[in-house]
Design a protein around this motif. Structure first.
Motif, short mmCIF file in Angstrom:
data_model
loop_
_atom_site.label_atom_id
_atom_site.label_comp_id
_atom_site.label_asym_id
_atom_site.label_seq_id
_atom_site.Cartn_x
_atom_site.Cartn_y
_atom_site.Cartn_z
N UNK A 140 0.86 -1.22 0.01
CA UNK A 140 -0.12 0.08 0.09
C UNK A 140 0.88 1.45 0.05
N UNK A 141 1.82 1.18 -0.60
CA UNK A 141 2.82 2.39 -0.43
C UNK A 141 2.63 3.44 -1.59
N UNK A 142 1.55 3.06 -2.23
CA UNK A 142 1.10 4.14 -3.45
C UNK A 142 -0.11 5.08 -2.76
N UNK A 143 -0.73 4.66 -1.50
CA UNK A 143 -1.86 5.22 -1.08
C UNK A 143 -0.93 6.39 -0.17
N UNK A 144 -1.61 7.66 -0.17
CA UNK A 144 -0.75 8.60 0.52
C UNK A 144 -1.12 8.47 2.05
N UNK B 41 3.06 5.28 10.22
CA UNK B 41 3.93 4.24 9.69
C UNK B 41 3.52 3.80 8.43
N UNK B 42 4.50 3.34 7.83
CA UNK B 42 4.55 2.58 6.55
C UNK B 42 3.65 1.17 6.83
N UNK B 43 3.24 0.54 5.86
CA UNK B 43 2.60 -0.66 5.99
C UNK B 43 3.46 -1.57 5.56
N UNK C 162 -1.64 -10.76 -7.10
CA UNK C 162 -1.57 -9.66 -8.59
C UNK C 162 -1.00 -8.20 -7.87
N UNK C 163 -1.12 -7.88 -6.61
CA UNK C 163 -0.93 -6.65 -6.12
C UNK C 163 0.64 -6.55 -6.29
N UNK C 164 1.06 -5.20 -6.00
CA UNK C 164 2.43 -5.01 -6.24
C UNK C 164 3.11 -4.78 -4.84
N UNK C 165 4.09 -5.22 -4.46
CA UNK C 165 4.76 -4.80 -3.07
C UNK C 165 6.02 -4.48 -3.24
N UNK C 166 6.66 -3.78 -2.35
CA UNK C 166 7.93 -3.40 -2.20
C UNK C 166 8.89 -4.21 -1.42
N UNK C 167 9.90 -4.85 -2.06
CA UNK C 167 11.01 -5.56 -1.24
C UNK C 167 12.09 -4.72 -0.98
N UNK C 168 12.54 -4.60 0.25
CA UNK C 168 13.92 -3.92 0.60
C UNK C 168 14.74 -4.86 1.31
#
Lengths: 225, 435
Positions: free
Chosen positions: B126-130, B137-139, B204-210
């Motif tokens: 959900x990093x695209x949701x402001x 905090x980040x999700x 199908x959703x996109x997520x960020x991997x760090x």
């Protein structure tokens, strides 16, 4: 054969004590057919139980075949009953889940007889009392007279030295009672010693000797010539 | 020697009085007739009680142990394998991984193996949701990122079968991941700060991997769910992609999992690996060595619990048999008296009752064994009980079952003997006359 001396048997009932046999003496010879008669409560069955080693007197001595059986342990008395004595009870006392022949077989097995020996002895005993056709019947499938004859077969199958019968005809009609009595007479003719408790004077008359008991003592002893 | 003594001696000789064989013969004769001619429904009821007792003895402890055994098997099947090779303490990967893999592949008895790269990282959704407020905090969730060869991993751990949504990874998948179900709030049945989870993430959703300071946006290809937390809290990448992401160019991996052929002793394979110096570069453990201590403790705890419950069941069964035999004996008191009266030895009568109880125990055990080994165990092996943390099976070993049968027989023997003894000991004449 049997010598009872100064037999005393008491029963406790709460605080009070009831003396049923009051120092009774009795001598039964080998081959005798003795009937014990008397009123209810006179002590005749109690006397039979003492002589038959089913109960122990409070005092006195019982000698059977020159053996002082009063001194035997419970285990020895059980063994003695198995081999030396035979019993016929008023209510037949058959084991309900055993057939006629099985009821007769059980003491023979206990004596350690092999299957074929025990079976032939049991068959012989049942034939002797006239129950040839009903070997496989359960007691519930037999009439009162037939049950009593199974009881006699069980008592005589191992050829006991003494046969005890506690009012064997009390639950039977007169016709059946006659058959049972005839069986006893036949056994007696063969030399069997029999001690029978009875209420019926006419059956007592068929025996060699009539012992009359009253209030725990012998009041009459009639030996037929 | 007195006349009395000589007669008794003679009786003993001629009549085999006191012989155990004779007593047993008469006892068996009475017992068989009594069983054969008693009410069929009474017999069925007693055998049913004995069967339930047997099932209680075997199944209660078997399920309790099986609950843990199911968890252990799941960890073994999906995570540890038969041999688990991992980083040495203070090392961030297994040095000489290629050598160890080659050695393992050449050991007879090793059926297959798979190697994994693991790295701590973070997954963010959900990093695209402001954010509503700057302080929100980040999700995101801290997790372990695992690089696998999808084919060998599936062969060794059956990972593909654990996909509950979407699809399993293919070797050439690019920027696609498998997500463990415990990383997603919709699969967590509890809300705990110790288990943070991503919200509203679907296949199908996109997520960020760090990972290692590198960030990559990837697509969720599938979601996996097992009953092994180590699997359900992981993110799976295709190995060559993760290698690139973490800059691991030497092909040294972090975990090697070996699946052995059936019947091969894992300790022997472990020894063979250690003999080939694998121990210098990695920690080599059998599945049992690698089992967490709490699982071992739980195993013992559940076994104790099972034994306590079985003991209670056994006591209930013994009391039931006692009551059945006691009622049977007391209602037949008169006939027991008659038997004693005509000279049947008390020991033979006691044996008749003991044999009856043993007969019921034997039949109950036979029916119980047929149910356990013919129906319940095969069924639970095929369809384990769905417990929250494991797929419960029934653990019923031959030795364990034999011990329980022996205990049941001992209890039945005593429960049959005591009431028979009580009744047989009563005065013969009182029993005959019903006094």
């Amino acid at each position: 054969m049997i010598k009872a001396q100064k037999l005393v048997k008491k029963f406790k009932s709460g605080e009070s004590e009831l003396v049923v046999l009051k120092g009774l003496d009795l001598h039964v010879r080998k081959g005798e057919f003795v009937s014990i008669i008397g009123r209810s409560g006179s002590g005749k069955s109690t006397l039979l139980y003492q002589l038959g080693l089913l109960d122990r007197p409070n005092s006195g001595q019982i000698i059977i075949n020159e053996i002082d059986v009063s001194k035997l342990t419970d285990e020895e008395r059980t063994a003695f009953r198995l081999t030396e004595l035979g019993y016929i009870f008023q209510d037949y006392a058959l084991i309900p889940e055993l057939t006629a022949i099985e009821n007769v077989l059980i003491p023979l097995y206990m004596q350690g007889l092999k299957n074929h020996e025990a079976e032939s002895q049991a068959i012989l005993a049942l034939e002797k009392v006239g129950l040839k056709e009903k070997f496989s019947n359960l007691p519930s499938q037999l009439s009162g007279g037939e049950q009593q004859r199974v009881s006699i077969a069980r008592a005589i199958s191992h050829k006991p030295k003494i046969l005890f019968a506690d009012e064997p005809t009390a639950n039977l009609d007169s016709e059946t009672a006659d058959i049972v009595l005839k069986t006893f007479i036949e056994l007696h003719k063969d030399g069997q010693t029999i001690i029978m408790v009875t209420h019926e004077p006419e059956y007592a008359e068929l025996t060699d000797r009539i012992v009359h008991l009253s209030d725990g003592i012998i009041t009459g002893d009639k030996i037929k010539s | 020697m007195s006349n009395t003594e000589s007669l008794i001696k003679e009786n003993e000789k001629t009549n085999k009085k006191g012989s155990f064989k004779t007593n047993l013969r008469v006892g068996a004769f009475l017992a068989t007739r009594q069983i054969k001619r008693s009410n069929i429904w009474t017999n069925i009821l007693i055998i049913f009680i004995m069967t339930l007792t047997f099932l209680n003895l075997v199944i209660v402890s078997g399920i309790l142990v099986g609950l843990i055994e199911g968890a252990i098997r799941a960890v073994k099947n999906h995570y540890l394998g038969d041999i688990f090779i991992s980083d040495l303490e203070h090392k961030s990967y297994i040095e000489q991984s290629r050598m160890i893999i080659n050695t393992a592949q050449n050991i007879p008895g090793v059926e297959s193996l798979t190697a994994r790269y693991t790295e701590s990282g973070k997954i963010q959704g959900n990093y695209k949701i402001p954010k509503r407020r700057p302080t929100d905090s980040d999700d995101s969730v801290g997790t372990q990122i695992v690089g696998i060869d999808p084919v060998s991993e599936n062969k060794v751990t059956g990972l593909k079968k654990l996909v509950i949504e979407g699809q399993y990874l293919e070797p050439n998948d690019y920027d696609q991941i498998l997500l463990g179900a415990m990383l997603l709030s919709k699969y967590l049945s509890f809300d705990s700060p110790a288990f943070p989870a991503l919200k509203n993430i679907e296949v199908g959703d996109r997520v960020r991997i760090e990972v290692n300071g590198n960030v990559r946006e990837v697509k969720v290809k599938g979601i996996i769910k097992s009953k092994v937390d180590e699997i359900d809290r992981r993110v799976f990448f295709v190995d060559n992609q993760l290698r690139g992401l973490i800059g691991r160019t030497d092909y040294n991996v972090d975990e090697i999992v070996l699946r052995l052929k059936s019947g091969v002793d894992p300790i022997m394979i472990k020894q063979a690996l250690l003999a080939n110096n694998a121990g210098n570069f990695a920690r080599v453990q059998t599945q049992e060595d690698a089992e967490p201590k709490f699982i071992k403790d739980m195993k013992k705890t559940f076994a104790i619990l099972g034994n306590i419950m079985s003991s209670i069941g056994l006591a209930v069964a013994a009391i039931t048999i006692f009551i059945v035999i006691f009622i049977n004996a007391i209602t037949r008191r008169k006939f027991i008296g008659i038997l004693k009266g005509i000279g049947i030895e008390p020991r033979a009568i006691e044996l008749a009752y003991i044999l009856q109880s043993v007969f019921y125990a034997v039949l109950g055990t036979i029916v119980g064994c047929i149910l356990v080994f013919g129906v319940i165990k095969p069924y639970l092996d095929a369809y384990p009980i769905n417990f929250p943390f494991s797929d419960g099976i029934l653990v019923a070993t031959l030795n364990g079952t034999l011990i329980r049968i022996a205990i049941l027989f001992a209890a039945t023997f005593i429960a049959g003997y005591i009431p028979a003894r009580i009744v047989v000991k009563q005065n013969t004449l009182d029993a005959i006359l019903g006094r």
